[in-house]
Design a protein around this motif. Structure first.
Motif, mmCIF file in Angstrom:
data_model
loop_
_atom_site.group_PDB
_atom_site.id
_atom_site.type_symbol
_atom_site.label_atom_id
_atom_site.label_comp_id
_atom_site.label_asym_id
_atom_site.label_seq_id
_atom_site.Cartn_x
_atom_site.Cartn_y
_atom_site.Cartn_z
ATOM 1 N N LEU A 12 53.300 12.151 20.210
ATOM 2 C CA LEU A 12 55.149 12.527 20.260
ATOM 3 C C LEU A 12 55.757 11.152 21.158
ATOM 4 N N GLU A 13 56.409 10.997 21.134
ATOM 5 C CA GLU A 13 57.353 9.806 22.061
ATOM 6 C C GLU A 13 57.930 10.575 23.455
ATOM 7 N N LEU A 14 57.169 10.013 23.960
ATOM 8 C CA LEU A 14 57.181 10.152 25.913
ATOM 9 C C LEU A 14 58.899 9.587 25.872
ATOM 10 N N CYS A 15 59.424 10.285 26.866
ATOM 11 C CA CYS A 15 60.523 9.585 27.609
ATOM 12 C C CYS A 15 60.140 9.043 28.366
ATOM 13 N N GLN A 16 59.842 7.486 27.993
ATOM 14 C CA GLN A 16 59.096 6.696 29.333
ATOM 15 C C GLN A 16 60.426 6.533 30.666
ATOM 16 N N TRP A 17 61.636 6.941 30.365
ATOM 17 C CA TRP A 17 62.476 6.670 31.551
ATOM 18 C C TRP A 17 63.110 7.558 32.159
ATOM 19 N N LYS A 18 62.189 8.109 31.803
ATOM 20 C CA LYS A 18 62.279 9.814 33.009
ATOM 21 C C LYS A 18 61.374 10.330 33.500
ATOM 22 N N GLN A 19 59.862 9.268 33.548
ATOM 23 C CA GLN A 19 59.346 9.214 34.683
ATOM 24 C C GLN A 19 59.540 8.028 35.770
ATOM 25 N N SER A 20 58.736 9.054 37.043
ATOM 26 C CA SER A 20 58.880 8.494 38.051
ATOM 27 C C SER A 20 58.515 6.487 38.387
ATOM 28 N N TYR A 21 57.184 6.701 37.057
ATOM 29 C CA TYR A 21 56.266 4.806 37.405
ATOM 30 C C TYR A 21 57.283 4.175 36.331
ATOM 31 N N TYR A 22 58.562 4.725 36.079
ATOM 32 C CA TYR A 22 59.063 3.924 35.441
ATOM 33 C C TYR A 22 59.820 2.174 35.636
ATOM 34 N N LEU A 23 59.298 1.399 34.792
ATOM 35 C CA LEU A 23 59.918 0.437 35.378
ATOM 36 C C LEU A 23 60.827 -0.041 34.460
ATOM 37 N N GLU A 24 62.036 -0.719 34.320
ATOM 38 C CA GLU A 24 62.914 -0.860 33.859
ATOM 39 C C GLU A 24 62.174 -2.228 32.628
#
Length: 121
Positions: free
Chosen positions: A33-45
């Motif tokens: 799968l392609e995980l939506c990184q931007w929806k994760q609490s640990y996401y960095l821009e």
């Protein structure tokens, strides 16, 4: 990690399911799968917004789909729930937006692992 722990740590909503592979002999289910990184609490821009990876469910006791036959085409994850189950392992339900209808995956497993697939930039 246990499936419920993975679901608490990762937001799968809107992620895209690309491929399913069930190995009945080894009791293993691989979900690319392609995980939506931007929806994760640990996401960095500075990171990419989507991350390709494989969810590997081990010791799969039950793997069932509704409908039984379906086509995947970057099917979007609409919902993920932990289901009550008496006994070993944990049951989860993943609801996908299919090409023609909704697809529901039922997975009963003891363990899940997320492996990121490195892409060339």
């Amino acid at each position: 990690m246990k499936p419920s722990e993975f679901i608490k740590a990762h937001n799968l909503f809107d992620s895209l399911l690309e491929e399913l592979e069930y190995d009945e002999v080894n009791k293993q289910l691989k979900i690319m799968l392609e995980l939506c990184q931007w929806k994760q609490s640990y996401y960095l821009e500075t990171e990419t917004e989507m991350q390709l990876g494989i969810l590997i469910f081990s010791n799969v006791i039950i793997y069932k789909t509704e409908p039984e036959l379906f086509n995947l085409d970057s099917s979007e994850i609409l919902e993920v729930d932990v289901l009550p189950f008496a006994g070993d392992g944990e049951s989860i339900k993943i609801v996908l937006n299919g090409l023609d209808d909704v697809i529901v995956l039922y997975i009963h497993s003891n363990e899940v692992e997320w492996i990121e697939i490195k892409t060339r930039e």
